[in-house]
Write an enzyme that holds these catalytic residues in place. Structure first.
Site, PDB file in Angstrom:
ATOM      1  N   GLY A  73       0.678  -1.231  -0.053  1.00  0.00           N
ATOM      2  CA  GLY A  73      -0.101  -0.102  -0.062  1.00  0.00           C
ATOM      3  C   GLY A  73       0.851   1.403  -0.043  1.00  0.00           C
ATOM      4  O   GLY A  73       0.601   2.264  -0.761  1.00  0.00           O
ATOM      5  N   ASN A 155      -8.257   4.152   8.426  1.00  0.00           N
ATOM      6  CA  ASN A 155      -7.608   2.772   9.149  1.00  0.00           C
ATOM      7  C   ASN A 155      -7.615   2.931  10.605  1.00  0.00           C
ATOM      8  O   ASN A 155      -7.693   1.977  11.399  1.00  0.00           O
ATOM      9  CB  ASN A 155      -6.131   2.662   8.709  1.00  0.00           C
ATOM     10  N   GLN A 183      -8.095  -0.036   3.238  1.00  0.00           N
ATOM     11  CA  GLN A 183      -9.010  -0.773   4.373  1.00  0.00           C
ATOM     12  C   GLN A 183     -10.357  -1.008   3.639  1.00  0.00           C
ATOM     13  O   GLN A 183     -11.072  -1.666   4.602  1.00  0.00           O
ATOM     14  CB  GLN A 183      -9.396   0.378   5.422  1.00  0.00           C
ATOM     15  N   THR A 241      11.934  -7.170 -11.053  1.00  0.00           N
ATOM     16  CA  THR A 241      11.243  -8.619 -11.243  1.00  0.00           C
ATOM     17  C   THR A 241      10.156  -8.830 -10.124  1.00  0.00           C
ATOM     18  O   THR A 241      10.109  -8.350  -9.060  1.00  0.00           O
ATOM     19  CB  THR A 241      12.332  -9.593 -10.911  1.00  0.00           C
ATOM     20  N   CYS A 329       1.482   2.454  12.965  1.00  0.00           N
ATOM     21  CA  CYS A 329       2.767   3.272  12.439  1.00  0.00           C
ATOM     22  C   CYS A 329       3.026   4.264  13.552  1.00  0.00           C
ATOM     23  O   CYS A 329       4.181   4.829  13.566  1.00  0.00           O
ATOM     24  CB  CYS A 329       2.390   3.781  11.103  1.00  0.00           C
TER      25      CYS A 329
END
Ligand code: PLP
Length: 400
Positions: A73, A155, A183, A241, A329
């Site tokens: 995200g 959130n 969310q 990749t 966070c």
């Protein structure tokens, strides 16, 4: 014997669904080819990515060329914000960005970074439920506005934003509109055309997929510069990749999340309402943070006066219960949540907030267990709280 965990932090992350894990496993050691290689082993990986891309596009009502796989995200948000901002500035369109005060840090900090690079930003305020009004977004628009970003659902407090209305306003002015829908997947309608969005971020680990895999939807014709340069993967918009197993896991988890959306949301909503009602009935001086109805089906965020949310977390953790005091966070930092303060809650009160986010595997017994434990925990913490003592001392004597 392993400790029994009661997991009530689904807004932070979710366990990988066994069906998702099973779908991913062949892509680690068996079908391990590089999708860019031309031999069959590589083509097999490319096919898996193509199938996943098709699946995501169909769920979002998008075209497969409009899906970019990312590492999650945060990267999707950064690609949307920085990618569009730099492309727009390069095209001479301007350098003004509009976003809201309650965005995830992946959006807010990306915008702050751009401000250091000479861009300008208007941060639209929210009401005391955490809602952004479409009118305030309209008022913030300028002739040089190049991007608007407003999250679909918050959130921390679960408040749902009027995305389709905000999107319609942006469309009138031909301004690209991004939403962080991290969310919302598995809980809310997600068709990009009905939502009127040009860019949409999502990440697998919030809906029972693996960590480190996400996607950004980008509507055809939206100007955007890559933010990771290198090989030509993802139609030259995101080098590196591909995380083949992760992408397969993301698509499988997304399919399951949408298939089970109705039953899962109903289950979560019932447990959510049981938690809110139970806490409100048994504990004095609490309030629900966020919107009472325009709210994610799995989000409970309660403010307990006179105590620290962090100390409730510690007591809950001793009982094997996982919860959060704000967003993961910001935990560990002493600053009050920017979401709660934007809603007009004073920092010292905001610290008393507890977030419980339920998931499809939670049971009534687990909710009962939490409801049985919380009142004594809160009472214990309040009994040693100087603010609480002061509050009680200030109360006029009550006639029995
Ligand atoms: C979790 C979350 C993110 C970040 O996603 P990651 O995959 O952890 O980088 C961004 N926005 C919101 C609203 C989130 O809840």
């Amino acid at each position: 014997m392993a400790e029994r965990i009661v997991y009530l932090d689904h807004a932070a992350t979710t366990p990988v669904d066994p069906r998702v894990l099973e779908a991913m496993l062949p892509y680690f050691s068996e079908h391990f080819g590089n999708p860019s290689s031309i031999y069959r082993l590589g083509r097999r990986s490319l096919e898996a990515i193509d199938t996943a891309r098709e699946m995501l596009a169909e769920i979002l009502g998008a075209h497969r060329n409009e899906i970019i796989f990312t590492s999650g995200g945060s990267e999707a948000d950064n690609l949307a914000i920085k990618g569009v901002a730099y492309a727009q500035r390069q095209n001479g369109r301007g350098q003004h960005i509009v976003t809201s005060a309650v965005e995830h840090h992946a959006v807010l900090h990306a915008v702050e970074y751009l401000e250091q690079q000479g861009f300008e930003a208007t941060i639209v305020p929210v009401d005391h439920y955490g809602r952004v009004s479409p009118e305030s977004v309209r008022d913030a628009l300028r002739p040089d506005t190049i991007l608007v970003s407003v999250m679909y659902a918050n959130n921390e407090v679960g408040t749902i934003q009027p995305i389709a209305e905000i999107g319609a306003i942006c469309r009138e002015r031909a301004i690209p509109f991004h939403t962080d829908a991290v969310q919302a997947i598995g809980a809310l309608p997600i068709n990009v055309n009905e939502l009127n969005v040009d860019l949409l971020s999502l990440t697998a680990h919030k809906f029972y997929g693996p960590k480190g895999t996400g996607a950004l939807y980008v509507r055809r014709g939206t100007p955007m510069l890559p933010q990771i340069n290198g090989g030509g993967q993802e139609r030259r918009r995101r080098a590196g990749t591909e995380n083949v197993a992760g992408i397969v896991g993301l698509a499988t988890a997304m399919r399951l999340a949408v298939e089970q959306q109705e039953s899962s949301s109903a289950h979560c909503r019932r447990l959510r309402d049981k938690l809110i009602a139970g806490i409100t009935a048994t504990i004095p001086y609490v309030q629900l943070n966020g919107h009472p109805t325009e709210r994610l089906p799995n989000n409970v965020n309660m403010l307990f006066e006179f105590i620290e949310g962090e100390s409730i977390l510690l007591l809950l953790d001793q009982q094997g219960i996982c919860a959060s005091s704000g967003s993961a966070c910001t935990s560990g930092s002493l600053e009050a949540s920017h979401v709660l303060t934007a809603m007009g809650i004073a920092p010292e009160r905001a610290h008393g907030s507890l977030r419980l986010t339920v998931g499809r595997e939670n049971t009534d017994a687990e909710i009962d267990q939490v409801l049985a434990l919380l009142p004594s925990m809160v009472e214990r913490l309040r009994s040693v709280s100087p603010q609480y003592k002061r509050f009680l001392a200030e109360q006029p004597a009550v006639n029995a």
